[in-house]
Motif scaffolding. Structure first.
Motif, PDB file in Angstrom:
ATOM      1  N   VAL A  93       0.852  -1.169   0.011  1.00  0.00           N
ATOM      2  CA  VAL A  93       0.116  -0.066   0.130  1.00  0.00           C
ATOM      3  C   VAL A  93       0.906   1.259  -0.120  1.00  0.00           C
ATOM      4  O   VAL A  93       1.800   1.431   0.671  1.00  0.00           O
ATOM      5  N   VAL A  94       0.525   2.034  -0.820  1.00  0.00           N
ATOM      6  CA  VAL A  94       1.270   3.390  -0.901  1.00  0.00           C
ATOM      7  C   VAL A  94       0.229   4.648  -0.835  1.00  0.00           C
ATOM      8  O   VAL A  94      -0.714   4.619  -1.450  1.00  0.00           O
ATOM      9  N   ARG A  95       0.388   5.335   0.294  1.00  0.00           N
ATOM     10  CA  ARG A  95      -0.787   6.202   0.696  1.00  0.00           C
ATOM     11  C   ARG A  95      -0.262   7.526  -0.116  1.00  0.00           C
ATOM     12  O   ARG A  95       0.971   7.953  -0.086  1.00  0.00           O
ATOM     13  N   ALA A  96      -1.009   8.303  -0.725  1.00  0.00           N
ATOM     14  CA  ALA A  96      -1.029   9.404  -1.358  1.00  0.00           C
ATOM     15  C   ALA A  96      -0.263  10.449  -0.585  1.00  0.00           C
ATOM     16  O   ALA A  96       0.630  11.143  -0.951  1.00  0.00           O
ATOM     17  N   ALA A  97      -0.668  10.658   0.671  1.00  0.00           N
ATOM     18  CA  ALA A  97       0.047  11.716   1.431  1.00  0.00           C
ATOM     19  C   ALA A  97       1.502  11.185   1.806  1.00  0.00           C
ATOM     20  O   ALA A  97       2.127  12.071   2.321  1.00  0.00           O
ATOM     21  N   GLU A  98       1.902   9.880   1.879  1.00  0.00           N
ATOM     22  CA  GLU A  98       3.235   9.577   2.252  1.00  0.00           C
ATOM     23  C   GLU A  98       4.048   9.506   0.925  1.00  0.00           C
ATOM     24  O   GLU A  98       5.475   9.304   1.417  1.00  0.00           O
ATOM     25  N   ALA A  99       3.801   9.473  -0.309  1.00  0.00           N
ATOM     26  CA  ALA A  99       4.595   9.317  -1.336  1.00  0.00           C
ATOM     27  C   ALA A  99       5.421  10.720  -1.841  1.00  0.00           C
ATOM     28  O   ALA A  99       4.838  11.512  -1.612  1.00  0.00           O
ATOM     29  N   ASP A 100       6.696  10.663  -1.910  1.00  0.00           N
ATOM     30  CA  ASP A 100       7.504  11.798  -2.269  1.00  0.00           C
ATOM     31  C   ASP A 100       7.092  12.003  -3.547  1.00  0.00           C
ATOM     32  O   ASP A 100       6.752  11.231  -4.536  1.00  0.00           O
ATOM     33  N   VAL A 101       6.575  13.565  -3.839  1.00  0.00           N
ATOM     34  CA  VAL A 101       6.519  14.157  -5.114  1.00  0.00           C
ATOM     35  C   VAL A 101       7.683  14.425  -5.964  1.00  0.00           C
ATOM     36  O   VAL A 101       8.517  15.222  -5.448  1.00  0.00           O
ATOM     37  N   LEU A 102       7.819  14.271  -7.027  1.00  0.00           N
ATOM     38  CA  LEU A 102       8.875  14.628  -8.151  1.00  0.00           C
ATOM     39  C   LEU A 102       8.358  15.592  -8.854  1.00  0.00           C
ATOM     40  O   LEU A 102       7.461  15.127  -9.920  1.00  0.00           O
ATOM     41  N   SER A 103       8.619  16.777  -8.940  1.00  0.00           N
ATOM     42  CA  SER A 103       7.965  17.756  -9.716  1.00  0.00           C
ATOM     43  C   SER A 103       9.016  18.178 -10.786  1.00  0.00           C
ATOM     44  O   SER A 103      10.294  18.289 -10.845  1.00  0.00           O
ATOM     45  N   GLY A 104       8.385  18.387 -11.991  1.00  0.00           N
ATOM     46  CA  GLY A 104       9.098  18.887 -13.319  1.00  0.00           C
ATOM     47  C   GLY A 104       8.539  20.249 -13.555  1.00  0.00           C
ATOM     48  O   GLY A 104       7.668  20.857 -12.858  1.00  0.00           O
ATOM     49  N   GLU A 105       8.870  20.545 -14.921  1.00  0.00           N
ATOM     50  CA  GLU A 105       8.147  21.916 -15.743  1.00  0.00           C
ATOM     51  C   GLU A 105       6.738  21.925 -15.376  1.00  0.00           C
ATOM     52  O   GLU A 105       6.079  23.007 -15.096  1.00  0.00           O
ATOM     53  N   GLY A 106       6.021  20.884 -15.768  1.00  0.00           N
ATOM     54  CA  GLY A 106       4.684  20.483 -15.673  1.00  0.00           C
ATOM     55  C   GLY A 106       4.008  19.629 -15.221  1.00  0.00           C
ATOM     56  O   GLY A 106       2.707  19.418 -15.381  1.00  0.00           O
ATOM     57  N   VAL A 107       4.641  18.585 -14.857  1.00  0.00           N
ATOM     58  CA  VAL A 107       4.339  17.450 -14.312  1.00  0.00           C
ATOM     59  C   VAL A 107       4.817  17.003 -12.679  1.00  0.00           C
ATOM     60  O   VAL A 107       5.712  17.512 -12.436  1.00  0.00           O
ATOM     61  N   ASP A 108       3.977  16.527 -12.013  1.00  0.00           N
ATOM     62  CA  ASP A 108       4.376  16.143 -10.596  1.00  0.00           C
ATOM     63  C   ASP A 108       4.002  14.671 -10.502  1.00  0.00           C
ATOM     64  O   ASP A 108       2.974  13.870 -10.878  1.00  0.00           O
ATOM     65  N   LEU A 109       4.999  13.664 -10.304  1.00  0.00           N
ATOM     66  CA  LEU A 109       5.329  12.264 -10.315  1.00  0.00           C
ATOM     67  C   LEU A 109       5.443  11.778  -8.844  1.00  0.00           C
ATOM     68  O   LEU A 109       6.153  12.320  -7.974  1.00  0.00           O
ATOM     69  N   ARG A 110       4.483  10.787  -8.481  1.00  0.00           N
ATOM     70  CA  ARG A 110       4.468  10.094  -7.170  1.00  0.00           C
ATOM     71  C   ARG A 110       5.073   8.612  -7.603  1.00  0.00           C
ATOM     72  O   ARG A 110       4.203   7.873  -8.124  1.00  0.00           O
TER      73      ARG A 110
END
Length: 198
Positions: A81-98
């Motif tokens: 289980v990966v909880r949305a609030a606990e995953a690190d966000v990788l941000s780019g120019e226009g995209v956020d990746l978890r």
């Protein structure tokens, strides 16, 4: 021989599917190894066939695993289980990746991401290793690959050689999608899921 009851069929179907997939075997390859017809294997995996002792023994031999592993309802898989609030966000120019999960099987590496493209933002990439797969969950996603542009809506899917220059854009509003990166067998550069392409 008396037909197997449905619970045995169901358990065998689930275990056989899981093991074949885990080992990266096609139905044709397993048919060759087990000397069981492809149609019969397909029926076994869909729980519509009636497995015999001979069939189970052949599968045990081909997969090099105990018979009990094919017929047991318990297996070693765990729930991730990966909880949305606990995953690190990788941000780019226009995209956020978890990053959600890294999967390695049969020498193939896959990385699964929750991808959000910001409204009217562009996320260009000069290209990177692997194959990119995206399924749109909400919004309209414009994808440009090597000069070719397509627009995708909810439920639409796109796949392309990620070594080609490509760009994601959300022309009408934010987009939520699932991104899967699939790397060829033997590629070790993708060990760290934080090495995001965008």
């Amino acid at each position: 021989m008396k037909p197997a009851n449905s619970s045995v069929r169901d358990v065998l179907a689930a275990n056989l599917r899981r093991e074949r997939t885990r080992r990266g075997l096609s139905l044709s390859e397993l048919s060759r190894l087990s000397k069981i017809g492809k149609a019969t294997l397909s029926q076994l995996e869909s729980a519509t066939g009636n497995p015999t002792i001979e069939t189970v023994f052949s599968l045990s031999r081909a997969l090099e695993m105990p018979i009990s592993d094919l017929l047991d309802t318990r297996h070693a898989d765990t729930v991730t289980v990966v909880r949305a609030a606990e995953a690190d966000v990788l941000s780019g120019e226009g995209v956020d990746l978890r990053p959600l999960q890294r999967i390695e099987t049969g020498g193939v590496i896959m990385e699964l991401y929750d991808q959000q493209v910001r409204e009217k933002a562009r996320q260009p990439s000069l290209g990177h290793a692997g194959t990119e797969h995206t399924v749109v969950q909400s919004g309209t996603l414009a994808v440009e690959v090597d000069g070719h542009r397509v627009e995708l809506g909810p439920g639409d899917y796109v796949s392309f050689d990620a070594s080609l220059p490509h760009c994601y854009t959300a022309p009408e509003g934010p987009v939520r999608s699932v991104l899967l990166l699939h790397y060829p067998s033997g590629l070790r550069d993708a060990q760290d899921p934080r090495n995001a392409p965008h």
